[in-house]
Enzyme design. Structure first.
Site, mmCIF file in Angstrom:
data_model
loop_
_atom_site.group_PDB
_atom_site.id
_atom_site.type_symbol
_atom_site.label_atom_id
_atom_site.label_comp_id
_atom_site.label_asym_id
_atom_site.label_seq_id
_atom_site.Cartn_x
_atom_site.Cartn_y
_atom_site.Cartn_z
ATOM 1 N N LYS A 157 0.953 -1.308 0.190
ATOM 2 C CA LYS A 157 -0.113 0.348 -0.557
ATOM 3 C C LYS A 157 0.808 1.114 -0.049
ATOM 4 O O LYS A 157 2.072 1.238 0.478
ATOM 5 C CB LYS A 157 -0.647 0.039 0.766
ATOM 6 C CG LYS A 157 -1.585 -1.233 1.335
ATOM 7 C CD LYS A 157 -2.726 -1.709 2.357
ATOM 8 C CE LYS A 157 -3.810 -2.258 2.748
ATOM 9 N NZ LYS A 157 -4.427 -2.332 3.250
ATOM 10 N N TYR A 211 -12.160 -3.044 -2.853
ATOM 11 C CA TYR A 211 -12.731 -2.721 -1.590
ATOM 12 C C TYR A 211 -13.982 -3.259 -1.826
ATOM 13 O O TYR A 211 -14.408 -2.387 -0.526
ATOM 14 C CB TYR A 211 -11.196 -1.572 -1.046
ATOM 15 C CG TYR A 211 -10.778 -2.180 -0.133
ATOM 16 C CD1 TYR A 211 -10.186 -3.025 0.627
ATOM 17 C CD2 TYR A 211 -9.580 -1.037 -0.875
ATOM 18 C CE1 TYR A 211 -8.507 -3.556 1.003
ATOM 19 C CE2 TYR A 211 -8.216 -1.273 0.218
ATOM 20 C CZ TYR A 211 -7.644 -2.707 0.985
ATOM 21 O OH TYR A 211 -6.587 -2.395 1.392
ATOM 22 N N ASN A 241 -1.884 -0.334 7.713
ATOM 23 C CA ASN A 241 -1.039 -1.608 8.008
ATOM 24 C C ASN A 241 -0.344 -2.490 6.636
ATOM 25 O O ASN A 241 -0.269 -3.203 6.344
ATOM 26 C CB ASN A 241 -2.240 -2.928 8.469
ATOM 27 C CG ASN A 241 -3.688 -2.886 7.395
ATOM 28 O OD1 ASN A 241 -3.111 -2.668 6.210
ATOM 29 N ND2 ASN A 241 -4.095 -3.636 7.292
ATOM 30 N N HIS A 283 -1.069 -5.506 1.887
ATOM 31 C CA HIS A 283 -3.006 -6.460 0.977
ATOM 32 C C HIS A 283 -2.271 -7.628 0.775
ATOM 33 O O HIS A 283 -1.457 -8.163 0.374
ATOM 34 C CB HIS A 283 -4.111 -5.463 0.596
ATOM 35 C CG HIS A 283 -4.984 -6.506 -0.198
ATOM 36 N ND1 HIS A 283 -5.600 -6.866 0.312
ATOM 37 C CD2 HIS A 283 -4.803 -7.362 -1.384
ATOM 38 C CE1 HIS A 283 -6.883 -7.547 -0.066
ATOM 39 N NE2 HIS A 283 -6.273 -7.781 -0.918
ATOM 40 N N GLU A 306 -8.901 -10.408 -7.266
ATOM 41 C CA GLU A 306 -8.588 -9.881 -7.467
ATOM 42 C C GLU A 306 -7.226 -9.647 -8.836
ATOM 43 O O GLU A 306 -6.925 -9.092 -8.546
ATOM 44 C CB GLU A 306 -7.603 -10.013 -6.289
ATOM 45 C CG GLU A 306 -9.070 -9.185 -4.958
ATOM 46 C CD GLU A 306 -8.448 -9.378 -3.662
ATOM 47 O OE1 GLU A 306 -7.034 -9.771 -3.072
ATOM 48 O OE2 GLU A 306 -9.083 -8.826 -2.754
HETATM 49 P P1 GDP Z 1 -7.056 -7.639 5.655
HETATM 50 O O1 GDP Z 1 -7.929 -8.523 4.844
HETATM 51 O O2 GDP Z 1 -6.495 -7.995 6.408
HETATM 52 O O3 GDP Z 1 -6.249 -6.084 5.099
HETATM 53 O O4 GDP Z 1 -8.624 -6.524 5.826
HETATM 54 P P2 GDP Z 1 -10.132 -6.195 5.543
HETATM 55 O O5 GDP Z 1 -10.340 -6.948 4.791
HETATM 56 O O6 GDP Z 1 -11.043 -5.992 6.995
HETATM 57 O O7 GDP Z 1 -10.212 -4.405 5.816
HETATM 58 C C1 GDP Z 1 -9.416 -4.021 4.826
HETATM 59 C C2 GDP Z 1 -8.654 -2.714 4.867
HETATM 60 O O8 GDP Z 1 -9.387 -1.901 5.601
HETATM 61 C C3 GDP Z 1 -7.811 -2.733 5.980
HETATM 62 O O9 GDP Z 1 -6.985 -4.398 5.672
HETATM 63 C C4 GDP Z 1 -7.523 -1.589 6.918
HETATM 64 O O10 GDP Z 1 -6.330 -0.874 5.684
HETATM 65 C C5 GDP Z 1 -9.185 -1.186 6.063
HETATM 66 N N1 GDP Z 1 -9.619 -1.284 7.689
HETATM 67 C C6 GDP Z 1 -9.879 -2.268 7.646
HETATM 68 N N2 GDP Z 1 -10.779 -2.209 8.895
HETATM 69 C C7 GDP Z 1 -10.597 -0.945 9.796
HETATM 70 C C8 GDP Z 1 -10.731 0.083 10.542
HETATM 71 O O11 GDP Z 1 -11.355 0.176 11.975
HETATM 72 N N3 GDP Z 1 -10.660 1.508 10.375
HETATM 73 C C9 GDP Z 1 -9.783 1.971 9.220
HETATM 74 N N4 GDP Z 1 -9.211 3.119 9.366
HETATM 75 N N5 GDP Z 1 -9.363 0.774 8.498
HETATM 76 C C10 GDP Z 1 -9.705 0.004 8.026
HETATM 77 MG MG MG Z 2 -9.697 -8.153 3.089
#
Ligand code: GDP
Ligand code: MG
Length: 160
Positions: free
Chosen positions: A20, A60, A123, A126, A137
């Site tokens: 990212k 997303y 973080n 991805h 994807e």
């Molecule tokens: P991943 O698969 O571990 O990347 O997590 P998810 O699919 O749940 O979420 C996608 C991305 O959205 C995450 O990697 C974070 O960058 C962002 N994200 C998820 N939850 C949160 C949150 O509660 N707050 C914020 N600011 N970003 C979030």
């Molecule tokens: Mg995810």
């Protein structure tokens, strides 16, 4: 000498990873790609890309209704991303394990997020969460011509 490893003939798994904007800006791209290469996974697609709003929203889409969605799309389109497809046995689950939990503060040391991150919205990387997500994807981020089928000559030292 070693025979032709069966991995060269089998249809092996692929996953999508994206470093990212925070990871690229912090100069972690090489370090992160190196972790996957050293594990034994093979790059089959790689590019630096300025993500469009359309691509970000499609990527997303499952989070469309979440409160962080708008900020997430703004963030991912704000600065270049390194997009990659890596290949190898069990790569979808193993890449997720190497990346660590979504919230870096919960991520164990030794994972990418656990070693480099603090905030959930920064973080670093991805990774596809299932073989079905990986397929979706990869098709979203890469054209078929951008994915290369090639034989790594070290395969016989990684796979039996
Ligand atoms: P991943 O698969 O571990 O990347 O997590 P998810 O699919 O749940 O979420 C996608 C991305 O959205 C995450 O990697 C974070 O960058 C962002 N994200 C998820 N939850 C949160 C949150 O509660 N707050 C914020 N600011 N970003 C979030
Ligand atoms: Mg995810």
């Amino acid at each position: 000498t070693l025979g032709l490893p069966s991995i060269w003939r089998a249809k092996v798994e692929r996953t999508f990873i994206a470093i990212k904007p925070d990871g690229v800006q912090r100069g972690l791209s090489g370090e992160i790609l190196q972790r996957f290469e050293r594990r034994g996974f093979k790059l089959v697609g790689l590019k630096l890309i300025k993500v469009s709003e359309e691509l970000a929203e499609k990527h997303y889409a499952e989070h469309r209704e979440r409160p962080f969605f708008k900020g997430l799309v703004e963030f991912i389109t704000s600065s270049p991303v390194v997009a990659a497809v890596i290949e190898g046995k069990g790569v979808v689950a193993t890449a997720r394990a190497m990346i660590g939990p979504t919230n870096p503060l919960n991520a164990p040391l030794g994972t990418i997020r656990g070693d480099y991150g603090i905030d959930i919205g920064r973080n670093i990387i991805h990774g596809s969460d299932s073989p079905e997500s990986a397929e979706r994807e990869i098709a979203l981020w890469f054209t078929p011509e951008e994915l290369l089928d090639w034989q790594a000559t070290i395969a016989g030292w990684i796979y039996e």
